[in-house]
Each structure stands twice: as C-alpha cells, then as structure tokens.
Design a protein around this motif. Structure first.
Motif, PDB file in Angstrom:
ATOM      1  N   PHE A 103      15.188  35.388 -16.859  1.00  0.00           N
ATOM      2  CA  PHE A 103      15.192  35.607 -18.293  1.00  0.00           C
ATOM      3  C   PHE A 103      14.645  37.014 -18.423  1.00  0.00           C
ATOM      4  O   PHE A 103      13.484  37.254 -18.105  1.00  0.00           O
ATOM      5  N   CYS A 104      15.491  37.962 -18.789  1.00  0.00           N
ATOM      6  CA  CYS A 104      15.028  39.341 -18.701  1.00  0.00           C
ATOM      7  C   CYS A 104      15.507  40.183 -19.865  1.00  0.00           C
ATOM      8  O   CYS A 104      16.447  39.819 -20.559  1.00  0.00           O
ATOM      9  N   ALA A 105      14.853  41.287 -20.071  1.00  0.00           N
ATOM     10  CA  ALA A 105      15.261  42.259 -21.071  1.00  0.00           C
ATOM     11  C   ALA A 105      14.865  43.623 -20.567  1.00  0.00           C
ATOM     12  O   ALA A 105      13.968  43.742 -19.738  1.00  0.00           O
ATOM     13  N   ALA A 106      15.541  44.636 -21.055  1.00  0.00           N
ATOM     14  CA  ALA A 106      15.166  45.980 -20.646  1.00  0.00           C
ATOM     15  C   ALA A 106      15.494  46.966 -21.736  1.00  0.00           C
ATOM     16  O   ALA A 106      16.595  46.960 -22.259  1.00  0.00           O
ATOM     17  N   GLY A 107      14.527  47.782 -22.071  1.00  0.00           N
ATOM     18  CA  GLY A 107      14.792  48.914 -22.941  1.00  0.00           C
ATOM     19  C   GLY A 107      15.366  50.037 -22.114  1.00  0.00           C
ATOM     20  O   GLY A 107      15.917  50.980 -22.624  1.00  0.00           O
ATOM     21  N   ASP A 108      15.211  49.938 -20.822  1.00  0.00           N
ATOM     22  CA  ASP A 108      15.661  50.962 -19.890  1.00  0.00           C
ATOM     23  C   ASP A 108      16.372  50.262 -18.728  1.00  0.00           C
ATOM     24  O   ASP A 108      15.718  49.572 -17.948  1.00  0.00           O
ATOM     25  N   PRO A 109      17.701  50.403 -18.613  1.00  0.00           N
ATOM     26  CA  PRO A 109      18.426  49.714 -17.535  1.00  0.00           C
ATOM     27  C   PRO A 109      17.899  50.038 -16.138  1.00  0.00           C
ATOM     28  O   PRO A 109      17.813  49.167 -15.282  1.00  0.00           O
ATOM     29  N   GLU A 110      17.536  51.284 -15.896  1.00  0.00           N
ATOM     30  CA  GLU A 110      17.015  51.643 -14.578  1.00  0.00           C
ATOM     31  C   GLU A 110      15.685  50.930 -14.321  1.00  0.00           C
ATOM     32  O   GLU A 110      15.378  50.543 -13.202  1.00  0.00           O
ATOM     33  N   GLY A 111      14.905  50.711 -15.364  1.00  0.00           N
ATOM     34  CA  GLY A 111      13.652  49.965 -15.228  1.00  0.00           C
ATOM     35  C   GLY A 111      13.900  48.535 -14.810  1.00  0.00           C
ATOM     36  O   GLY A 111      13.153  47.967 -14.015  1.00  0.00           O
TER      37      GLY A 111
ATOM     38  N   HIS B  13      20.900  38.098 -14.954  1.00  0.00           N
ATOM     39  CA  HIS B  13      21.849  38.089 -16.069  1.00  0.00           C
ATOM     40  C   HIS B  13      21.344  39.069 -17.113  1.00  0.00           C
ATOM     41  O   HIS B  13      20.210  38.963 -17.577  1.00  0.00           O
ATOM     42  N   VAL B  14      22.175  40.043 -17.457  1.00  0.00           N
ATOM     43  CA  VAL B  14      21.845  40.985 -18.521  1.00  0.00           C
ATOM     44  C   VAL B  14      23.005  40.975 -19.507  1.00  0.00           C
ATOM     45  O   VAL B  14      24.142  41.233 -19.119  1.00  0.00           O
ATOM     46  N   PRO B  15      22.762  40.660 -20.771  1.00  0.00           N
ATOM     47  CA  PRO B  15      23.850  40.648 -21.753  1.00  0.00           C
ATOM     48  C   PRO B  15      24.543  42.000 -21.853  1.00  0.00           C
ATOM     49  O   PRO B  15      23.934  43.048 -21.648  1.00  0.00           O
ATOM     50  N   LEU B  16      25.824  41.981 -22.191  1.00  0.00           N
ATOM     51  CA  LEU B  16      26.588  43.223 -22.331  1.00  0.00           C
ATOM     52  C   LEU B  16      26.087  44.103 -23.461  1.00  0.00           C
ATOM     53  O   LEU B  16      26.363  45.275 -23.486  1.00  0.00           O
ATOM     54  N   CYS B  17      25.326  43.526 -24.356  1.00  0.00           N
ATOM     55  CA  CYS B  17      24.810  44.322 -25.474  1.00  0.00           C
ATOM     56  C   CYS B  17      23.489  44.968 -25.126  1.00  0.00           C
ATOM     57  O   CYS B  17      22.705  45.311 -25.996  1.00  0.00           O
ATOM     58  N   ALA B  18      23.221  45.145 -23.830  1.00  0.00           N
ATOM     59  CA  ALA B  18      21.983  45.796 -23.403  1.00  0.00           C
ATOM     60  C   ALA B  18      21.855  47.147 -24.112  1.00  0.00           C
ATOM     61  O   ALA B  18      22.850  47.736 -24.498  1.00  0.00           O
ATOM     62  N   PRO B  19      20.637  47.642 -24.301  1.00  0.00           N
ATOM     63  CA  PRO B  19      20.402  48.832 -25.109  1.00  0.00           C
ATOM     64  C   PRO B  19      21.290  50.026 -24.768  1.00  0.00           C
ATOM     65  O   PRO B  19      21.911  50.589 -25.624  1.00  0.00           O
ATOM     66  N   GLU B  20      21.339  50.437 -23.531  1.00  0.00           N
ATOM     67  CA  GLU B  20      22.195  51.552 -23.147  1.00  0.00           C
ATOM     68  C   GLU B  20      23.534  50.983 -22.708  1.00  0.00           C
ATOM     69  O   GLU B  20      23.597  49.974 -22.026  1.00  0.00           O
ATOM     70  N   SER B  21      24.600  51.648 -23.061  1.00  0.00           N
ATOM     71  CA  SER B  21      25.926  51.094 -22.779  1.00  0.00           C
ATOM     72  C   SER B  21      26.376  51.315 -21.344  1.00  0.00           C
ATOM     73  O   SER B  21      27.258  50.642 -20.865  1.00  0.00           O
ATOM     74  N   SER B  22      25.792  52.266 -20.644  1.00  0.00           N
ATOM     75  CA  SER B  22      26.221  52.482 -19.270  1.00  0.00           C
ATOM     76  C   SER B  22      25.392  51.602 -18.332  1.00  0.00           C
ATOM     77  O   SER B  22      24.188  51.448 -18.520  1.00  0.00           O
TER      78      SER B  22
END
Length: 124
Positions: free
Chosen positions: A79-87, A110-119
């Motif tokens: 269960f995860c979230a990231a403001g920074d994908p590299e983080g 699992h990271v949703p496709l709507c993650a903060p940064e699109s790349s």
C-alpha cells in the motif's frame, strides 16, 4: 534523498501522501473505495501495515511504501504512495533488499497510473 524504515513521527506526512494519491485515483476511477482518501483513514491503514519505508528529502517525507507479510514468506502488494516516483523506487529497493536477504522473494508494488508525475521512475 534518504531511505529508512518509517517511524511513528513519519506516519502523518506519509498519510498525507497516501490520501492525496488515493483522492486522485478516485477522481479517475470513482468506484474505488473511499477509505484512504483522507489523511485520517490513510493513517489508520498505514498503522495496520507490517512495515513502512520512507524516502525523505531535506527531512520531509516524499515517498512511502508500506506492506504486510503474508503466509509462506510472501508480502502483500504494498500500500504505497509517492510524491516523488524516484523516491518510491528507492524505498522499494531498500525494502526488497531486506526481504530478499531474508529469503522472501515474492513481492510486488502497485502504483496507480494517476501517480503525481506522469513519467515512470527509472529502474536503475
């Protein structure tokens, strides 16, 4: 950026990241559960997880990865979230290294496709 095991002091900031990510996911997929789209609900879910890893930048939590151990040496999908994908990549690398060293080799993220940064984050 620094990665470490999360502490109780990290959980409120981590819960904000989770809530923000889940709220964006619900805007894209309205049928998703609403449970973690507020910081209080996200905090409760994070506290139920077996492990929490955070990535920080200048002392601020920028990514969180939390998971629970399942039977037979497996881990739940984090269960995860990231403001920074590299983080998030760094947090997973730290957690996975520990899990593999302990012989626990079945896990996924699992990271949703709507993650903060699109790349997508790099894998290296």
């Amino acid at each position: 950026m620094r990665v470490r095991r999360g502490t109780d002091e990290d959980l409120p900031a981590a819960a904000m990241l989770v809530a923000e990510l889940h709220a964006r996911a619900r805007r894209a997929e309205p049928l998703l559960s609403s449970a973690p789209d507020d910081p209080v609900g996200a905090l409760e879910i994070l506290r139920q997880q077996g492990e929490c890893w955070v990535t920080t930048r200048k002392g601020a939590v920028v990514a969180v990865l939390a998971a629970s151990r399942l039977p037979y040496g497996r881990w739940s999908p984090p269960f995860c979230a990231a403001g920074d994908p590299e983080g998030l990549v760094r947090a997973y690398a730290a957690a996975a290294a520990k899990w593999v060293a302990a012989g626990e080799t079945t896990h996924a993220v699992h990271v949703p496709l709507c993650a903060p940064e699109s790349s997508p984050p790099s894998s290296g």
